[in-house]
Design a protein around this motif. Structure first.
Motif, PDB file in Angstrom:
ATOM      1  N   ALA A 178       0.834  -1.209   0.000  1.00 52.25           N
ATOM      2  CA  ALA A 178       0.000   0.000   0.000  1.00 52.25           C
ATOM      3  C   ALA A 178       0.867   1.256   0.000  1.00 52.25           C
ATOM      4  O   ALA A 178       0.552   2.237  -0.683  1.00 52.25           O
ATOM      5  CB  ALA A 178      -0.944  -0.009   1.198  1.00 52.25           C
ATOM      6  N   TYR A 179       1.947   1.230   0.753  1.00 48.26           N
ATOM      7  CA  TYR A 179       2.852   2.380   0.805  1.00 48.26           C
ATOM      8  C   TYR A 179       3.472   2.632  -0.569  1.00 48.26           C
ATOM      9  O   TYR A 179       3.554   3.781  -1.026  1.00 48.26           O
ATOM     10  CB  TYR A 179       3.940   2.153   1.859  1.00 48.26           C
ATOM     11  CG  TYR A 179       4.850   3.343   2.040  1.00 48.26           C
ATOM     12  CD1 TYR A 179       4.391   4.507   2.647  1.00 48.26           C
ATOM     13  CD2 TYR A 179       6.170   3.304   1.597  1.00 48.26           C
ATOM     14  CE1 TYR A 179       5.215   5.607   2.815  1.00 48.26           C
ATOM     15  CE2 TYR A 179       7.005   4.400   1.757  1.00 48.26           C
ATOM     16  CZ  TYR A 179       6.520   5.545   2.366  1.00 48.26           C
ATOM     17  OH  TYR A 179       7.344   6.624   2.521  1.00 48.26           O
ATOM     18  N   MET A 180       3.900   1.573  -1.239  1.00 49.19           N
ATOM     19  CA  MET A 180       4.469   1.719  -2.584  1.00 49.19           C
ATOM     20  C   MET A 180       3.427   2.264  -3.560  1.00 49.19           C
ATOM     21  O   MET A 180       3.741   3.145  -4.378  1.00 49.19           O
ATOM     22  CB  MET A 180       5.012   0.382  -3.082  1.00 49.19           C
ATOM     23  CG  MET A 180       6.257  -0.088  -2.368  1.00 49.19           C
ATOM     24  SD  MET A 180       7.706   0.908  -2.755  1.00 49.19           S
ATOM     25  CE  MET A 180       8.064   0.313  -4.415  1.00 49.19           C
ATOM     26  N   ALA A 181       2.211   1.765  -3.487  1.00 47.25           N
ATOM     27  CA  ALA A 181       1.146   2.268  -4.359  1.00 47.25           C
ATOM     28  C   ALA A 181       0.904   3.754  -4.092  1.00 47.25           C
ATOM     29  O   ALA A 181       0.711   4.538  -5.027  1.00 47.25           O
ATOM     30  CB  ALA A 181      -0.135   1.461  -4.157  1.00 47.25           C
ATOM     31  N   ASP A 182       0.941   4.134  -2.811  1.00 47.35           N
ATOM     32  CA  ASP A 182       0.751   5.538  -2.453  1.00 47.35           C
ATOM     33  C   ASP A 182       1.881   6.411  -3.007  1.00 47.35           C
ATOM     34  O   ASP A 182       1.628   7.496  -3.527  1.00 47.35           O
ATOM     35  CB  ASP A 182       0.659   5.682  -0.933  1.00 47.35           C
ATOM     36  CG  ASP A 182       0.428   7.124  -0.517  1.00 47.35           C
ATOM     37  OD1 ASP A 182      -0.599   7.705  -0.924  1.00 47.35           O
ATOM     38  OD2 ASP A 182       1.290   7.678   0.210  1.00 47.35           O
ATOM     39  N   LEU A 183       3.119   5.929  -2.900  1.00 46.87           N
ATOM     40  CA  LEU A 183       4.247   6.695  -3.458  1.00 46.87           C
ATOM     41  C   LEU A 183       4.060   6.924  -4.954  1.00 46.87           C
ATOM     42  O   LEU A 183       4.237   8.054  -5.444  1.00 46.87           O
ATOM     43  CB  LEU A 183       5.569   5.953  -3.224  1.00 46.87           C
ATOM     44  CG  LEU A 183       6.130   5.936  -1.817  1.00 46.87           C
ATOM     45  CD1 LEU A 183       7.358   5.030  -1.756  1.00 46.87           C
ATOM     46  CD2 LEU A 183       6.486   7.341  -1.347  1.00 46.87           C
ATOM     47  N   HIS A 184       3.689   5.882  -5.674  1.00 43.64           N
ATOM     48  CA  HIS A 184       3.500   6.010  -7.122  1.00 43.64           C
ATOM     49  C   HIS A 184       2.319   6.918  -7.446  1.00 43.64           C
ATOM     50  O   HIS A 184       2.396   7.737  -8.372  1.00 43.64           O
ATOM     51  CB  HIS A 184       3.326   4.637  -7.768  1.00 43.64           C
ATOM     52  CG  HIS A 184       4.596   3.870  -7.840  1.00 43.64           C
ATOM     53  ND1 HIS A 184       4.856   2.788  -7.049  1.00 43.64           N
ATOM     54  CD2 HIS A 184       5.709   4.041  -8.598  1.00 43.64           C
ATOM     55  CE1 HIS A 184       6.059   2.324  -7.320  1.00 43.64           C
ATOM     56  NE2 HIS A 184       6.608   3.069  -8.249  1.00 43.64           N
TER      57      HIS A 184
END
Length: 115
Positions: A76-82
């Motif tokens: 989820a954190y990676m998706a948020d960064l992108h």
């Protein structure tokens, strides 16, 4: 007792042995949403070419993909960064967000089997 003590710790499955068969089995079990892309990549890059030369690059990519996907909070954190990078109108901010995502991708490739 604090509220945090009652919260269940999310389960993050261990990394499998570092071979294509074990990695595919772990993805099938814990991150099945990745399976169609993994199988397509395998067929295109390895199986249809009858060449195992690209195998190290294949394993590096999918090792990292699974290492992220198996941890729902990290995923989820990676998706948020992108998402934030794509929505940003500030070039420096977008670059910083993508660099952070890249650093995470490089770190997770070093995760060992069983971790």
């Amino acid at each position: 007792m604090s509220a945090h003590a009652a919260d269940p710790t999310p389960f993050v499955p261990p990394m499998p042995e570092r071979n294509p068969k074990a990695l595919r089995a772990a993805i099938a079990q814990y991150a099945p949403q990745l399976l169609p892309d993994l199988d397509e990549h395998w067929k295109r890059a390895i199986a249809d070419t009858f060449d195992i030369g690209p195998l190290p690059a294949f394993m590096a990519r999918w090792w990292g993909e699974f290492a992220i996907a198996r941890d729902t909070e990290l995923d989820a954190y990676m998706a948020d960064l992108h998402h934030r990078a794509a929505e940003s109108t500030d070039l420096a901010e977008a670059k910083g967000l993508l660099e952070e995502a890249s650093e995470i991708r490089h770190r997770v490739r070093e995760v060992e089997p069983g971790q």
